[in-house]
Write a protein that holds these residues in place. Structure first.
Motif, PDB file in Angstrom:
ATOM      1  N   SER A  11       0.896  -1.033  -0.170  1.00 24.51           N
ATOM      2  CA  SER A  11       0.050  -0.035  -0.069  1.00 24.51           C
ATOM      3  C   SER A  11       0.772   1.372  -0.025  1.00 24.51           C
ATOM      4  O   SER A  11       0.535   2.113  -0.885  1.00 24.51           O
ATOM      5  N   SER A  12       1.838   1.229   0.651  1.00 19.59           N
ATOM      6  CA  SER A  12       2.851   2.589   0.715  1.00 19.59           C
ATOM      7  C   SER A  12       3.672   2.662  -0.336  1.00 19.59           C
ATOM      8  O   SER A  12       3.720   3.857  -1.017  1.00 19.59           O
ATOM      9  N   PHE A  13       3.851   1.426  -1.231  1.00 17.09           N
ATOM     10  CA  PHE A  13       4.702   1.535  -2.485  1.00 17.09           C
ATOM     11  C   PHE A  13       3.834   2.346  -3.318  1.00 17.09           C
ATOM     12  O   PHE A  13       4.089   3.261  -4.302  1.00 17.09           O
ATOM     13  N   TYR A  14       2.482   1.929  -3.491  1.00 14.24           N
ATOM     14  CA  TYR A  14       1.417   2.420  -4.562  1.00 14.24           C
ATOM     15  C   TYR A  14       1.247   4.013  -4.193  1.00 14.24           C
ATOM     16  O   TYR A  14       1.253   4.645  -5.145  1.00 14.24           O
ATOM     17  N   ILE A  15       0.911   4.150  -3.079  1.00 17.62           N
ATOM     18  CA  ILE A  15       0.821   5.708  -2.757  1.00 17.62           C
ATOM     19  C   ILE A  15       2.269   6.489  -3.014  1.00 17.62           C
ATOM     20  O   ILE A  15       1.992   7.499  -3.657  1.00 17.62           O
ATOM     21  N   SER A  16       3.119   5.978  -2.418  1.00 13.33           N
ATOM     22  CA  SER A  16       4.563   6.659  -2.829  1.00 13.33           C
ATOM     23  C   SER A  16       4.960   7.010  -4.181  1.00 13.33           C
ATOM     24  O   SER A  16       5.397   7.717  -4.679  1.00 13.33           O
ATOM     25  N   PHE A  17       4.692   5.729  -4.876  1.00 14.01           N
ATOM     26  CA  PHE A  17       4.889   5.661  -6.437  1.00 14.01           C
ATOM     27  C   PHE A  17       4.026   6.897  -7.015  1.00 14.01           C
ATOM     28  O   PHE A  17       4.429   7.617  -7.890  1.00 14.01           O
ATOM     29  N   ILE A  24       4.982  14.313  -8.601  1.00 15.35           N
ATOM     30  CA  ILE A  24       5.998  15.375  -8.401  1.00 15.35           C
ATOM     31  C   ILE A  24       6.612  15.529  -9.199  1.00 15.35           C
ATOM     32  O   ILE A  24       7.258  16.717  -9.753  1.00 15.35           O
ATOM     33  N   PHE A  25       7.399  14.236  -9.815  1.00 17.32           N
ATOM     34  CA  PHE A  25       8.427  14.245 -11.090  1.00 17.32           C
ATOM     35  C   PHE A  25       7.920  14.836 -12.223  1.00 17.32           C
ATOM     36  O   PHE A  25       8.497  15.663 -12.610  1.00 17.32           O
ATOM     37  N   GLY A  26       6.601  14.358 -12.239  1.00 15.79           N
ATOM     38  CA  GLY A  26       5.976  15.163 -13.520  1.00 15.79           C
ATOM     39  C   GLY A  26       5.829  16.689 -13.446  1.00 15.79           C
ATOM     40  O   GLY A  26       6.135  17.519 -14.498  1.00 15.79           O
ATOM     41  N   TYR A  27       5.612  17.141 -12.370  1.00 14.45           N
ATOM     42  CA  TYR A  27       5.556  18.641 -12.050  1.00 14.45           C
ATOM     43  C   TYR A  27       7.068  19.383 -12.281  1.00 14.45           C
ATOM     44  O   TYR A  27       7.217  20.324 -12.979  1.00 14.45           O
ATOM     45  N   VAL A  51      13.127  11.893  -5.647  1.00 15.10           N
ATOM     46  CA  VAL A  51      13.735  10.611  -5.132  1.00 15.10           C
ATOM     47  C   VAL A  51      13.561  10.794  -3.409  1.00 15.10           C
ATOM     48  O   VAL A  51      13.167   9.602  -3.078  1.00 15.10           O
ATOM     49  N   VAL A  52      14.253  11.715  -2.759  1.00 18.15           N
ATOM     50  CA  VAL A  52      14.258  11.880  -1.509  1.00 18.15           C
ATOM     51  C   VAL A  52      12.747  11.726  -1.117  1.00 18.15           C
ATOM     52  O   VAL A  52      12.156  11.193  -0.149  1.00 18.15           O
ATOM     53  N   PHE A  53      11.845  12.564  -1.794  1.00 18.07           N
ATOM     54  CA  PHE A  53      10.379  12.573  -1.440  1.00 18.07           C
ATOM     55  C   PHE A  53       9.799  11.271  -1.242  1.00 18.07           C
ATOM     56  O   PHE A  53       8.778  10.882  -0.536  1.00 18.07           O
ATOM     57  N   LEU A  54      10.156  10.348  -2.282  1.00 14.88           N
ATOM     58  CA  LEU A  54       9.657   8.884  -2.667  1.00 14.88           C
ATOM     59  C   LEU A  54      10.061   8.142  -1.334  1.00 14.88           C
ATOM     60  O   LEU A  54       9.016   7.726  -0.913  1.00 14.88           O
ATOM     61  N   PHE A  55      11.187   8.279  -0.884  1.00 15.39           N
ATOM     62  CA  PHE A  55      11.538   7.487   0.406  1.00 15.39           C
ATOM     63  C   PHE A  55      10.797   8.193   1.735  1.00 15.39           C
ATOM     64  O   PHE A  55      10.550   7.346   2.354  1.00 15.39           O
ATOM     65  N   VAL A  56      10.865   9.347   1.628  1.00 18.99           N
ATOM     66  CA  VAL A  56      10.113   9.852   2.771  1.00 18.99           C
ATOM     67  C   VAL A  56       8.435   9.598   2.763  1.00 18.99           C
ATOM     68  O   VAL A  56       8.056   9.329   3.911  1.00 18.99           O
ATOM     69  N   LEU A  57       7.973   9.725   1.838  1.00 21.20           N
ATOM     70  CA  LEU A  57       6.602   9.556   1.673  1.00 21.20           C
ATOM     71  C   LEU A  57       6.283   7.775   1.885  1.00 21.20           C
ATOM     72  O   LEU A  57       5.519   7.536   2.463  1.00 21.20           O
ATOM     73  N   PHE A  58       7.209   7.026   1.173  1.00 22.10           N
ATOM     74  CA  PHE A  58       7.127   5.625   1.488  1.00 22.10           C
ATOM     75  C   PHE A  58       7.216   5.303   2.990  1.00 22.10           C
ATOM     76  O   PHE A  58       6.300   4.422   3.498  1.00 22.10           O
ATOM     77  N   GLY A  59       8.260   5.778   3.581  1.00 23.99           N
ATOM     78  CA  GLY A  59       8.454   5.320   5.246  1.00 23.99           C
ATOM     79  C   GLY A  59       6.968   5.985   5.968  1.00 23.99           C
ATOM     80  O   GLY A  59       6.601   5.196   6.860  1.00 23.99           O
ATOM     81  N   PHE A  60       6.711   7.051   5.489  1.00 23.31           N
ATOM     82  CA  PHE A  60       5.476   7.750   6.404  1.00 23.31           C
ATOM     83  C   PHE A  60       4.286   6.668   6.101  1.00 23.31           C
ATOM     84  O   PHE A  60       3.618   6.377   7.091  1.00 23.31           O
ATOM     85  N   SER A  61       4.052   6.450   4.937  1.00 22.95           N
ATOM     86  CA  SER A  61       2.889   5.800   4.389  1.00 22.95           C
ATOM     87  C   SER A  61       2.787   4.370   4.993  1.00 22.95           C
ATOM     88  O   SER A  61       1.775   3.896   5.727  1.00 22.95           O
ATOM     89  N   PHE A  62       4.151   3.744   5.051  1.00 25.57           N
ATOM     90  CA  PHE A  62       4.283   2.417   5.765  1.00 25.57           C
ATOM     91  C   PHE A  62       3.701   2.283   7.205  1.00 25.57           C
ATOM     92  O   PHE A  62       3.144   1.442   7.501  1.00 25.57           O
ATOM     93  N   PHE A  63       4.378   3.107   7.874  1.00 23.03           N
ATOM     94  CA  PHE A  63       4.129   3.188   9.393  1.00 23.03           C
ATOM     95  C   PHE A  63       2.928   3.750   9.618  1.00 23.03           C
ATOM     96  O   PHE A  63       2.032   2.659  10.672  1.00 23.03           O
ATOM     97  N   VAL A  64       2.236   4.516   9.010  1.00 23.90           N
ATOM     98  CA  VAL A  64       1.033   4.906   9.324  1.00 23.90           C
ATOM     99  C   VAL A  64      -0.334   3.983   9.066  1.00 23.90           C
ATOM    100  O   VAL A  64      -1.178   3.424   9.761  1.00 23.90           O
ATOM    101  N   ILE A  65      -0.064   3.191   7.651  1.00 24.10           N
ATOM    102  CA  ILE A  65      -0.882   2.122   7.352  1.00 24.10           C
ATOM    103  C   ILE A  65      -0.493   1.005   8.293  1.00 24.10           C
ATOM    104  O   ILE A  65      -1.511   0.095   8.820  1.00 24.10           O
ATOM    105  N   GLN A  66       0.654   0.368   8.607  1.00 22.80           N
ATOM    106  CA  GLN A  66       0.960  -0.720   9.619  1.00 22.80           C
ATOM    107  C   GLN A  66       0.291  -0.448  11.121  1.00 22.80           C
ATOM    108  O   GLN A  66      -0.401  -1.407  11.111  1.00 22.80           O
ATOM    109  N   TYR A  67       0.635   0.630  11.457  1.00 15.70           N
ATOM    110  CA  TYR A  67      -0.079   0.958  12.859  1.00 15.70           C
ATOM    111  C   TYR A  67      -1.383   0.863  12.571  1.00 15.70           C
ATOM    112  O   TYR A  67      -2.326   0.383  13.474  1.00 15.70           O
ATOM    113  N   ARG A  68      -2.359   1.511  11.682  1.00 16.52           N
ATOM    114  CA  ARG A  68      -3.726   1.494  11.667  1.00 16.52           C
ATOM    115  C   ARG A  68      -4.346   0.592  11.472  1.00 16.52           C
ATOM    116  O   ARG A  68      -5.251  -0.288  11.863  1.00 16.52           O
TER     117      ARG A  68
END
Length: 347
Positions: free
Chosen positions: A15-21, A27-30, A43-60
């Protein structure tokens, strides 16, 4: 539960990968269309967003599942299944499903066992009340008749008192057998092994039951003439009771003019097998599995007319098993029956 990669992690990861991707592509297109300069930020934004999404989704997800699974565990714990309640709570659905299925199977087996025990208890109480009721009412009937005036006639008084005495003897016989089988079942009766000649014990039983057999013209005999004694190691009194009960049963269900034959054979180097064979009524196949139950009778009416406590075969089974030996039964309805049991040879 100790999987290398929990399924909830896999769910959160994808789920985090899909959201981050998706977000990174946006953003890359922009940047591509508007700046066309630096690719580091996407690229930095990809990893930050992926990590944030992963922990939020996993926790919830874990919190969501945990609350519901915990409720299942709490509900199940009300049934006081200690082995299930003491297990750590898992949020893995496959493991939970497996545990719940196992719990359901165990509970089903427990319920079926309880139903069988309850049915057995009801049947046992019914049989006990029936066995005790018959002689009690008999004794009561004779005593009441005497009290109503028959006592004045000496002949009737003596006859009725003798009949009442037989009813009391039957009651004592039933109570003694009940006491013995209860002690056998709880292990209160000690087995005292000794070396004795089993041929002599069988002959003693024949002598004891000769008059009873003669009433139905049944012949009691060995299968062959035993010139030498056969020594076994067992509790002599209890083995004599086993043989007595088996021979009495063969007489009770035997045909008039029939035979009851006992044979003693070498089974293996340290065992003998004793066979009690008759050509009586035989036993129908559906009844054989229940023969050793307390108070179980194949012929509900005829057996009671012959007397007995209805505990003979149950006592036989418990005595043999208390010697760590086996008892067997083979029967063909209308042809006859054979009961056999093993004993340890004495040196």
């Amino acid at each position: 539960m100790s999987p290398i990669f929990k399924k909830s992690y896999k769910f959160a990861f994808k789920s985090s990968f899909y959201i981050s991707f998706f977000a990174t592509v946006c953003i890359f297109g922009y940047h591509y269309f508007f700046t066309l300069s630096n690719l580091v930020y996407p690229v930095v934004f990809l990893f930050v967003l992926f990590g944030f999404s992963f922990f939020v989704i996993q926790y919830r997800v874990e919190k969501f599942i945990y609350r519901r699974v915990k409720k299942i565990y709490d509900d199940v714990s009300l049934l006081e299944n200690t082995s299930f309640r003491n297990q750590p709570i898992t949020t893995d659905m496959a493991t939970l499903t497996k545990e719940v299925k196992k719990f359901a199977r165990d509970k089903k087996l427990e319920i079926e066992t309880l139903k069988i025990k309850e049915e057995y208890r009801r049947e046992f109480l019914g049989n006990v009340s029936h066995e005790l009721k018959t002689p009690l009412f008999t004794v009561q009937g004779y005593i009441l008749t005497l009290l109503d005036g028959a006592m004045e006639d000496k002949t009737i008084r003596k006859k009725y008192l003798q009949r009442a005495e037989k009813g009391v003897e039957r009651l004592i016989y039933i109570v003694k057998d009940l006491d013995m089988i209860t002690k056998l079942e709880v292990g209160d009766i000690n087995i005292e092994p000794s070396r004795f000649n089993v041929v002599e014990v069988v002959q003693n039983v024949f002598d004891l039951l000769e008059m009873r057999a003669a009433k139905k013209n049944i012949t009691l005999s060995f299968d062959t003439f035993y010139k030498q004694p056969i020594f076994v190691l067992a509790d002599q009194d209890k083995i004599q009771q086993v043989i007595t009960n088996l021979v009495m049963n063969s007489i009770k269900y035997g045909k008039t003019g029939g035979t009851t034959e006992i044979g003693i054979e070498n089974l293996v180097d340290n065992k003998v097998i004793i066979r009690v064979t008759d050509n009586g009524e035989g036993i129908e196949k559906q009844n054989i599995s229940r023969l050793f139950e307390r108070f179980y009778r194949v012929d509900k009416s005829g057996a009671r007319s012959e007397g007995g406590s209805g505990l003979g075969l149950a006592i036989v089974k418990h005595i043999i098993e208390s010697h760590n030996e086996k008892i067997y039964v083979e029967s063909e309805f209308g042809v006859g029956s054979e009961f056999s049991f093993t004993l340890e040879k004495a040196k």
